[in-house]
Scaffold this active site. Structure first.
Site, short mmCIF file in Angstrom:
data_model
loop_
_atom_site.label_atom_id
_atom_site.label_comp_id
_atom_site.label_asym_id
_atom_site.label_seq_id
_atom_site.Cartn_x
_atom_site.Cartn_y
_atom_site.Cartn_z
N GLU A 48 -17.36 -4.53 25.12
CA GLU A 48 -16.53 -5.74 25.20
C GLU A 48 -15.33 -5.70 24.26
O GLU A 48 -14.20 -6.01 24.68
CB GLU A 48 -17.38 -6.98 24.88
CG GLU A 48 -18.42 -7.33 25.94
CD GLU A 48 -19.74 -6.63 25.71
OE1 GLU A 48 -20.70 -6.95 26.44
OE2 GLU A 48 -19.83 -5.78 24.81
N HIS A 92 -4.22 3.27 -3.36
CA HIS A 92 -4.35 2.67 -2.03
C HIS A 92 -3.54 1.39 -1.86
O HIS A 92 -2.68 1.31 -0.98
CB HIS A 92 -5.81 2.39 -1.71
CG HIS A 92 -6.02 1.69 -0.40
ND1 HIS A 92 -6.11 2.36 0.80
CD2 HIS A 92 -6.13 0.37 -0.10
CE1 HIS A 92 -6.26 1.48 1.78
NE2 HIS A 92 -6.29 0.26 1.26
N HIS A 139 0.84 -1.19 0.00
CA HIS A 139 0.00 0.00 0.00
C HIS A 139 0.88 1.25 0.00
O HIS A 139 1.31 1.71 1.06
CB HIS A 139 -0.90 0.01 1.24
CG HIS A 139 -1.79 -1.18 1.34
ND1 HIS A 139 -1.32 -2.43 1.73
CD2 HIS A 139 -3.12 -1.34 1.10
CE1 HIS A 139 -2.33 -3.29 1.73
NE2 HIS A 139 -3.43 -2.65 1.34
#
Length: 663
Positions: free
Chosen positions: A413, A268, A38
């Site tokens: 959580e 990207h 990338h």
């Protein structure tokens, strides 16, 4: 101890630009050589990264594990080539040969940053959002360290995040948590390039991120030009002076300087290609061969690294002075950072044994308090369930006092588990977090990273079967224990009584190379008596190794030998069934298998497992697996267990049916 300015040296404008271009083209060269990676994020974010590392980050490349160093997390881990370039420039043990081996098997430059693989990499990132969460954990650990050792604590935590990090739900959990606690030592830089792999961010997300972080309780700023080093520097300076965590939105262009793809998704996740890379270098006036660091940049980084080493030397002098006046506290600091257990831990845990039946979550609460009495570095909390999970351990930390051991994570959580990873990586603490076992699914991605990074996080997971009862199938775990057992490196322990729960805590705390899940009951369980009156800890250790006989002795009867293996709450049921079978003349041995990885079956015996959960992992390991492969029901726990066949009579019927067919 207060924050210390990291340098007395500021690079020139010319050097700044040269260093930024070096980082950009090192990253592009790495991706091009690997034909994988990338390049876009490193090319766009290089100016902010260089500004941070050259002017603010307090670190010593000669000792990446210096306890009081600043922490840097590249949450947008797909941009790993940027981090490797920084580590190389500043003199970490990452030579250019490793940059050339980017993304190759066995290199120190894997596709995403991996803790333990590369000197200077603070945590494994790539699963977006978790790097930000671990940075929050590091910042919390810094505040808790400063509350205990203010004389020798003065570091900060920095993170670079991308659009994907901020879209992931965990970012909301941890940003809210950090703002609530006022973690002012945390600064997050947002690589605001408006691009994801599929296209423009606006296709799927229209959040005003700055407006989002402000009501969380963060200091926020916008840097409209991500190439403006002076503006980035000023924003970082203001962030250090603000008591709140800071969120700096830095507007960048993905693939900066790459003709035809800059500012588009094409930059990207694919190599630029030789021709486009050559054009980008030509536009920047870059004439050096691939993987070349200009002497001016090399010498500048050497000076900056030396200044970081000098900061470290000053801290060592401060620690020596601290040791002279507070040797007990200094020794405690060293022991905690070395993850060495106090000598009194086994005795403290042994003392929790009770005679009356009780739930293993209650046994665990007693063990936790016993461990806390000799291990002040043991810290943690629950996802708003401390009273139910047996993890109440005093007053919770808050923005005005971080000196206690308890953390109220809230109903978060996933965020809790990822924050625990950051706290563990920070060093100086042993950490635990708790919730109901069924909600282990919510935190699983972070638990997986605990295992991948070899972090000894302890997960206290209670309410472990359909015996949960009235809350019904949404809260009754069936497949969770088995799903946890398949995670590499995770130790899963399901104890049957006080003795095994104490052993489970001892095993978890003794382990320093990976996480442990303690699987605990809601309902009361009897205290089991071992045959042959073995004594602590040999009896419990034999149980853990699955060679201890909980009930029954060898028999000379003509009927076949039966081994019943069980875990947790079903061990008592196995004992009761064995007594009836033994009365019928069978030779029966019951084995408590707290840790199934230690179980080895006896091929000469008929082996039967009993566990109130999925039978998937037992199938093929035993001759008959008695378990639950369906969801539960709402009702009193004992009635739900009975409906699923977990009574002595139902178990005996299953065993006799098996024996009728096997004999």
């Amino acid at each position: 101890m207060t924050d210390i300015a990291p340098t007395t040296f500021t690079p020139s404008v010319e050097t700044d630009q040269l260093a930024v271009d070096t980082l950009r083209f090192l990253a592009a060269d790495m991706v091009e050589a690997a034909q994988s990676g990338h390049p876009g994020m490193p090319m766009g974010a290089a100016p902010m990264a260089w500004t941070l590392w050259s002017r603010h980050l307090r670190h010593d490349p000669a000792d990446p594990e210096w306890a009081d160093r600043d922490r840097f997390v590249l949450s947008a881990g797909h941009g790993s080539a940027l981090l490797y370039g920084l580590l190389h420039l500043f003199g970490y043990d990452l030579p250019v040969e490793e940059l050339r081996r980017f993304r190759q098997l066995g290199s120190r430059t894997p596709g995403h940053p991996e803790f333990g693989q590369t000197p200077g990499v603070e945590c494994t990132t790539g699963p977006l959002g978790q790097g930000l969460a671990m940075a929050v954990g590091m910042a919390l650990a810094e505040r808790m360290t400063a509350a205990r050792y203010p004389e020798i604590t003065g570091h900060r935590t920095y993170a670079i995040v991308g659009d994907g990090c901020l879209m992931e739900g965990v970012s909301h959990e941890v940003a809210s948590f950090a703002g609530h606690l006022g973690l002012g030592g945390l600064t997050v830089l947002w690589d605001d390039n408006e691009i994801t792999i599929d296209g423009a961010v606006g296709r799927s997300c229209g959040d005003d991120q700055v407006a989002r972080f402000a009501p969380y309780g963060w200091h926020t700023e916008v840097v409209p030009d991500g190439t403006d080093i002076e503006a980035i520097d000023a924003a970082l300076t203001r962030a250090k002076g603000d008591p709140r965590p800071s969120f700096l939105a830095v507007r960048t262009v993905i693939g900066h300087g790459a003709p035809g793809v800059a500012g588009t998704p094409k930059a990207h996740g694919s190599p630029l290609g030789a021709q486009r890379l050559a054009q980008a270098k030509e536009l920047a006036g870059w004439t050096l061969p691939p993987f070349t660091v200009p002497e001016q940049v090399e010498s500048t980084c050497a000076v900056l690294a030396a200044l970081g080493g000098a900061e470290h030397a000053t801290w060592l002098e401060e620690f020596a002075a601290f040791d002279a006046v507070a040797p007990v506290r200094a020794a405690e600091f060293r022991r905690a950072h070395a993850r060495l257990l106090p000598a009194g831990l086994p005795d403290a845990l042994e003392a929790v044994a009770a005679r009356a039946p009780r739930a293993t979550r209650q046994s665990s609460q007693a063990c936790l308090h016993a461990a806390l009495s000799v291990m002040p570095e043991l810290v943690g909390g629950s996802a708003d369930l401390a009273g139910s999970t047996g993890t109440v351990c005093g007053e919770v930390v808050h923005r005005d006092d971080f000196s206690s051991s308890a953390v109220a994570f809230g109903i978060r959580e996933f965020g809790m588990a990822a924050i625990l990873n950051g706290m563990s990586l920070h060093g100086g603490f042993r950490v635990f977090g708790s919730t109901f076992l069924v909600f282990a699914d919510y935190l699983r991605p972070a638990l997986r990273l605990s295992a991948l990074m070899g972090q000894p996080v302890i997960y206290v997971l209670t309410h472990d079967s359909v015996a949960v009862g009235e809350d019904g199938p949404t809260h009754q775990p069936v497949e969770q224990v088995e799903s946890l057992r398949v995670i590499p490196g995770l130790q899963v322990l399901r104890p049957a009584d006080d003795a095994e729960t104490a052993l489970a805590w001892e095993l978890a705390l003794s382990r320093v190379d990976g996480p442990t899940a303690l699987i605990l009951s809601r309902q009361s369980l009897p205290q089991l008596e071992l045959a042959e009156s073995a004594t602590w800890p040999d009896s419990a250790l034999s149980r853990a190794d699955a060679v201890g006989t909980v009930a029954g002795r060898p028999s000379t009867a003509a009927l076949p030998s039966i081994h019943i293996v069980a875990t947790g709450s079903e061990v008592a049921l196995a004992v009761a069934a064995a007594e009836q079978l033994r009365a019928e003349g069978f030779a029966v041995r019951v084995v408590s298998v707290m840790d199934r990885t230690r179980f080895t079956r006896d091929a000469a015996a008929h082996t039967i497992s009993i566990e109130a959960g999925s039978t998937a992992g037992w199938t093929g390991l035993v001759d008959l697996a008695i378990g639950i492969d369906d969801f539960g029901h709402s009702g009193p726990g004992d009635e739900v267990m009975a409906r699923h066949g977990f009574t002595v009579r139902a178990v005996l019927d299953r065993i006799r049916e098996y024996l009728d067919g096997a004999l």
